[in-house]
Structures are given as structure tokens and as C-alpha cells.
Scaffold this motif. Structure first.
Motif: not given
Length: 341
Positions: A50-73
Motif C-alpha cells: 500500500d502507499v503511506c500518504l502523508v502531507r506535511k502541515l507547514g507553519v502558515p507564514f513559513q510553510p517549509e517549517l513543519g508543525m505536524g503531518a496528516i495521514g488518512e483516516n
């Protein structure tokens, strides 16, 4: 260079993972480049892919800085230290998540169609990528798999910096890597072919894994199909690399006329070729252009040139013992379809 391509890397990595064979393992490839690697590992272990789908949550004014991540479900993991330091509000977090959630769901539909993700509850999640550089994506993937209920996390990659396990801390229960060089600039420097993995290749890998009955998943070294051999196809003064597979009793041979930069290594082409072999047909997969010729985009769309190569390949094929008395047909895709016509 350690690896010819991602498939080769996957086979080498699979040799280090034999202890997981027979366990309750789900192999999770990180799109896009990690999926061809993971496909080889899943094949070797006889495990679902299967695939592991992950999306980084970037800080609004500095998107390259991750403040978390989301996955499915609806899974989300937060980096509380970053959230506090950046003074991100709940509303801002919600807006970023909603935007990234749309992208994640779109990718899920693209890769799986209507299929649901494979459940991880109580199982070992084997997270696979084509390499680790900074480790941020791999960390997020492990955290997402843990949040989805995996009992154990194994992170496996073909290549990573020598200190990679220290960088990733306790995000995985086990780390497996084929090569850990001290001089490390980028993952691609350790591959002969590190060309970009397309979405169609990801889909093909997943479809092939699903279509393969459990009894046909290999549990040992890969064996060639009977009647399978690497060939040099002569087209005038040009030599084109190919693979000729003619099962015993084949009614005919299908010559693949792929185009638009595709090659004999394409997982989708190989998937179709395997289906034709099972149906009792031989297959000739070969590159219509050399690597140097492919570098010129004009050649990729030169239907006349491709058609001449296809005709020359047919003449070559009819001179091979495997083709004696057998009909020859063509399977064309993209510009290769025009060449076949």
C-alpha cells in the motif's frame, strides 16, 4: 553508485528483510519514489503493498517549517514545540489541515481508486522509501502508521547518512538500511537511474501487487520466466536493448511499441506483458530509442523514426528461433501506437 535503479534497490533491500517473512506485515511505500522500491520488497516477502500518504502541515507564514503531518483516516500528528514557538492558533492549524487534506484525498483517489487503505491495526508496518536525507518525511510516515494502530514500525531504505538512526530517534522500532555512507549529498548520487517516478508507475505497482495471487508471490530469489532472455535488437546500425519472453507453446509474439519516453523497464508495460505471457503469448519489450536519442525530445515524438525502428525490430525478431512459425502482433501506447499503425 550502489543501485542501478529503484527496482534494483528494492531487491537489495529485500535481502535484508528476510526475518520479516511470514509475519503480519504491511509494506507501505512513500509516494512516489519509494513505491517501486516497496513493490520489490512486498513481492519478496509475500506481503500486501500500500502507499503511506502523508502531507506535511507547514507553519502558515513559513510553510517549509513543519508543525505536524496528516495521514488518512483523519489521523494528525502535531509538533507541539513548533506550534508553540510559532504561536499558531487552532483556527490557523485547521485552515492548513483542511487545505492539505484535500490534496491527500485527491492523491488517495488517484493511487487507489475506490479501494480502502489496508488496515494496520495490530500489524507490523514496514515503511519503505528510496532513501533518507533529512528524514522529515520518513518520521512523519512512521508517526502516521503508529497513529493508525500499527503494533510495530520498521523503517527500511536502500541508502541513508551514517547517522540516520540518531536523527530519527524513536519514531521506528527497527531501522534497516543497505548502505550508510559517510559522504552523503543527495539520495540520487547513489543511483545510476534516479529518474522521477510518475503517478502512473505508482498506480501500476499497486495494481500489480493486488493482481498477483498470494501463491505466486515469490518467497525466495527471483527466477526468470521460462523462455526469457535479454536481447540486443538490431535496427540498422543501432543496437537497442530488449527482453524477449516466449513461453512454451506460445501462439504468437506481441511486440511492445511504447512511446513518450517510456521504456522496457516501465512497471505498467511489464504488468501488461506478464498478463500476455499468462495468456500464452510471447512478448518482446525493447527500447525504441537509445538513451542518447531519448535526450532529444524531437526523437520521442518522431513517429516515422519510431515506425522504422519497429519495422527493423520485426525483421530482427523473425530471424530468432523463438519466432519460427509464430504470428507477430503489436501493442502500442502513446506515440508508440502511431508507430504501430
Amino acid at each position: 553508485m550502489f543501485f542501478m535503479d529503484r527496482r534494483d534497490a528494492g531487491r537489495q533491500l529485500a535481502d535484508r528483510l528476510g526475518h520479516l517473512k511470514g509475519a503480519e506485515v504491511v509494506v507501505l511505500g512513500l509516494p512516489r519514489g519509494g513505491v517501486p522500491v516497496a513493490a520489490e520488497v512486498a513481492d519478496a516477502l509475500g506481503a500486501p503493498l500500500d502507499v503511506c500518504l502523508v502531507r506535511k502541515l507547514g507553519v502558515p507564514f513559513q510553510p517549509e517549517l513543519g508543525m505536524g503531518a496528516i495521514g488518512e483516516n483523519r489521523v494528525r500528528v502535531n509538533n507541539d514545540d513548533v506550534v508553540r514557538a510559532a504561536h499558531v492558533t487552532a483556527d490557523e492549524m485547521g485552515e492548513v489541515e483542511a487545505r492539505e487534506r484535500l490534496v491527500l484525498e485527491s492523491r488517495a483517489r488517484l493511487y487507489r481508486g475506490v479501494r480502502a487503505p489496508i488496515g494496520l491495526e495490530g500489524r507490523t508496518a514496514l515503511v519503505v522509501d528510496d532513501g533518507v536525507a533529512t528524514g522529515s518525511t520518513a518520521r512523519a510516515a512512521c508517526q502516521i502508521a503508529r497513529a493508525r494502530g500499527a503494533a510495530r514500525i520498521v523503517l527500511a531504505v536502500p541508502v541513508a547518512p551514517h547517522d540516520w538512526t540518531a536523527r530519527l530517534g524513536g519514531d521506528a522500532d527497527e531501522f534497516v538500511c543497505v548502505h550508510t555512507p559517510r559522504t552523503f549529498r543527495a539520495i540520487g548520487q547513489f543511483y545510476v537511474d534516479f529518474s522521477q517516478t510518475g503517478d502512473d508507475e505508482v498506480v501500476a505497482c499497486l495494481d500489480e501487487a493486488i493482481a498477483r495471487p498470494p501463491s505466486t508471490r515469490r518467497t525466495g530469489p527471483r527466477h526468470a520466466v521460462p523462455g526469457d532472455r535479454e536481447v540486443d535488437v538490431r535496427a540498422g546500425t543501432t543496437v537497442l536493448r530488449g527482453q524477449l519472453t516466449v513461453p512454451a507453446g506460445a501462439a504468437g509474439i506481441v511486440v511492445f511499441a511504447h512511446g513518450s519516453g517510456s521504456s522496457r523497464h516501465s512497471p505498467r508495460n511489464r504488468f501488461v506483458a506478464a498478463g500476455l505471457n499468462r495468456a500464452g503469448l510471447g512478448v518482446l519489450l525493447f527500447d525504441l530509442l537509445t538513451e542518447d536519442e531519448e535526450a532529444n525530445q524531437a526523437n520521442v515524438f518522431d513517429t516515422g523514426l519510431l515506425a522504422r525502428r519497429l519495422a527493423d525490430a520485426t525483421v530482427w525478431l523473425r530471424g530468432q528461433s523463438e519466432a519460427d512459425g509464430r504470428a507477430v502482433g503489436y501493442f502500442g501506447a502513446s506515440t508508440g501506437a502511431a508507430a504501430a499503425l
